[in-house]
Design a protein around this motif. Structure first.
Motif, PDB file in Angstrom:
ATOM      1  N   ASP A  46       0.826  -1.089   0.054  1.00 37.34           N
ATOM      2  CA  ASP A  46       0.115   0.208   0.010  1.00 37.34           C
ATOM      3  C   ASP A  46       1.022   1.454  -0.030  1.00 37.34           C
ATOM      4  O   ASP A  46       0.472   2.396  -0.317  1.00 37.34           O
ATOM      5  N   ILE A  47       2.222   1.004   0.504  1.00 35.28           N
ATOM      6  CA  ILE A  47       2.956   2.351   0.220  1.00 35.28           C
ATOM      7  C   ILE A  47       3.296   2.740  -0.878  1.00 35.28           C
ATOM      8  O   ILE A  47       3.952   2.188  -1.760  1.00 35.28           O
ATOM      9  N   THR A  48       3.074   3.997  -1.132  1.00 35.85           N
ATOM     10  CA  THR A  48       3.406   4.713  -2.426  1.00 35.85           C
ATOM     11  C   THR A  48       3.751   6.005  -2.257  1.00 35.85           C
ATOM     12  O   THR A  48       3.991   6.671  -1.155  1.00 35.85           O
ATOM     13  N   THR A  49       3.914   6.785  -3.345  1.00 38.93           N
ATOM     14  CA  THR A  49       4.708   8.159  -3.068  1.00 38.93           C
ATOM     15  C   THR A  49       3.343   9.250  -2.753  1.00 38.93           C
ATOM     16  O   THR A  49       3.786  10.067  -2.073  1.00 38.93           O
ATOM     17  N   THR A  50       2.222   8.572  -2.792  1.00 38.32           N
ATOM     18  CA  THR A  50       1.022   9.402  -2.228  1.00 38.32           C
ATOM     19  C   THR A  50       0.159   8.928  -1.196  1.00 38.32           C
ATOM     20  O   THR A  50      -0.743   9.446  -1.034  1.00 38.32           O
ATOM     21  N   SER A  51       0.729   7.817  -0.676  1.00 41.27           N
ATOM     22  CA  SER A  51      -0.070   7.348   0.099  1.00 41.27           C
ATOM     23  C   SER A  51       0.196   7.964   1.775  1.00 41.27           C
ATOM     24  O   SER A  51       0.984   8.615   1.940  1.00 41.27           O
ATOM     25  N   VAL A  52      -0.904   7.707   2.624  1.00 40.51           N
ATOM     26  CA  VAL A  52      -0.975   8.284   3.969  1.00 40.51           C
ATOM     27  C   VAL A  52      -0.972   7.329   4.929  1.00 40.51           C
ATOM     28  O   VAL A  52      -1.719   6.364   4.784  1.00 40.51           O
ATOM     29  N   PRO A  53       0.033   7.069   5.688  1.00 43.30           N
ATOM     30  CA  PRO A  53       0.048   5.999   6.815  1.00 43.30           C
ATOM     31  C   PRO A  53      -1.251   5.943   7.371  1.00 43.30           C
ATOM     32  O   PRO A  53      -1.618   4.568   7.901  1.00 43.30           O
ATOM     33  N   LYS A  54      -1.927   7.011   7.813  1.00 42.70           N
ATOM     34  CA  LYS A  54      -3.237   6.637   8.723  1.00 42.70           C
ATOM     35  C   LYS A  54      -4.242   5.918   8.068  1.00 42.70           C
ATOM     36  O   LYS A  54      -5.050   5.198   8.362  1.00 42.70           O
ATOM     37  N   ASP A  55      -4.440   6.222   6.603  1.00 45.00           N
ATOM     38  CA  ASP A  55      -5.227   5.509   5.790  1.00 45.00           C
ATOM     39  C   ASP A  55      -4.998   4.063   5.623  1.00 45.00           C
ATOM     40  O   ASP A  55      -5.736   3.172   5.414  1.00 45.00           O
ATOM     41  N   ILE A  56      -3.609   3.756   5.388  1.00 44.53           N
ATOM     42  CA  ILE A  56      -3.143   2.366   5.509  1.00 44.53           C
ATOM     43  C   ILE A  56      -3.645   1.556   6.754  1.00 44.53           C
ATOM     44  O   ILE A  56      -3.875   0.500   6.666  1.00 44.53           O
ATOM     45  N   VAL A  57      -3.261   2.436   7.755  1.00 43.38           N
ATOM     46  CA  VAL A  57      -3.468   1.617   9.056  1.00 43.38           C
ATOM     47  C   VAL A  57      -5.224   1.535   9.298  1.00 43.38           C
ATOM     48  O   VAL A  57      -5.706   0.369   9.707  1.00 43.38           O
ATOM     49  N   ALA A  58      -5.883   2.536   8.914  1.00 44.39           N
ATOM     50  CA  ALA A  58      -7.393   2.469   8.690  1.00 44.39           C
ATOM     51  C   ALA A  58      -7.763   1.071   7.945  1.00 44.39           C
ATOM     52  O   ALA A  58      -8.579   0.236   8.581  1.00 44.39           O
ATOM     53  N   ALA A  59      -7.144   1.065   6.779  1.00 44.20           N
ATOM     54  CA  ALA A  59      -7.530  -0.216   5.821  1.00 44.20           C
ATOM     55  C   ALA A  59      -7.174  -1.547   6.640  1.00 44.20           C
ATOM     56  O   ALA A  59      -8.003  -2.731   6.630  1.00 44.20           O
ATOM     57  N   VAL A  60      -5.962  -1.556   7.259  1.00 49.98           N
ATOM     58  CA  VAL A  60      -5.662  -2.908   8.134  1.00 49.98           C
ATOM     59  C   VAL A  60      -6.682  -3.034   9.143  1.00 49.98           C
ATOM     60  O   VAL A  60      -6.962  -4.389   9.218  1.00 49.98           O
ATOM     61  N   LEU A  61      -6.838  -2.015   9.969  1.00 52.79           N
ATOM     62  CA  LEU A  61      -7.629  -2.088  11.037  1.00 52.79           C
ATOM     63  C   LEU A  61      -9.271  -2.583  10.618  1.00 52.79           C
ATOM     64  O   LEU A  61     -10.040  -3.239  11.489  1.00 52.79           O
ATOM     65  N   ASP A  62      -9.773  -2.175   9.447  1.00 49.65           N
ATOM     66  CA  ASP A  62     -10.889  -2.368   8.869  1.00 49.65           C
ATOM     67  C   ASP A  62     -11.124  -3.992   8.565  1.00 49.65           C
ATOM     68  O   ASP A  62     -12.007  -4.777   9.176  1.00 49.65           O
TER      69      ASP A  62
END
Length: 153
Positions: A46-62
């Motif tokens: 999920d980590i890209t040049t435009t990704s936001v860590p909080k969004d990735i964490v939210a997706a994992v927690l979902d």
């Protein structure tokens, strides 16, 4: 001793999957299995040049919440580890910074336990692609997961 406790281990995986776009069929399979404990290894893709860590964490927690809602009692999440190859203009600094922030935020969650992987060394325990673990790295990962799972048996 955990080694004496009977357990069944199943692997449900999909190469290249992202937490932001989980494979619904894969999640359905895991839910149908009726697991007591699930180990999640997601986030690095999920980590890209435009990704936001909080969004990735939210997706994992979902995903974790979805498993909990289906009756799974324990969710272990592997921390996002090192890697040395990147796509789409992503560089080491950006990846490392986001990876550290994601791992930190996951560690603050009460939904999951984060499994730290301090003994897996980069690049010595990675394949030539600098993304996937080699045999030695996989063995260390297996023993780390087994010790964590044993705490819940």
């Amino acid at each position: 001793m955990c080694l004496m406790v009977p357990m069944e281990v199943r692997f449900f995986g999909a190469g290249g999957m992202k937490a932001s776009k989980p494979n619904p069929g894969l999640l359905k399979q895991v839910k149908m299995y009726g697991a007591d404990l699930v180990v999640v290894s997601l986030g690095g893709n999920d980590i890209t040049t435009t990704s936001v860590p909080k969004d990735i964490v939210a997706a994992v927690l979902d995903i974790a919440q979805d498993f909990l809602d289906s009756g799974v009692s324990t969710i272990l999440v592997l921390e996002i580890g090192e890697r040395g190859a990147f796509r789409d203009g992503l560089g080491y600094r950006s990846f490392a910074s986001q990876r550290a922030r994601i791992n930190q935020l996951l560690g603050k969650s009460e939904l999951v336990e984060v499994l730290r992987l301090p003994h897996i060394r980069f690049p010595a325990e990675f394949m030539r692609d600098k993304v996937h673990l080699n045999e030695k790295g996989l063995k260390k990962l297996f023993y780390r997961m087994r010790s964590a799972v044993c705490r819940y048996m």
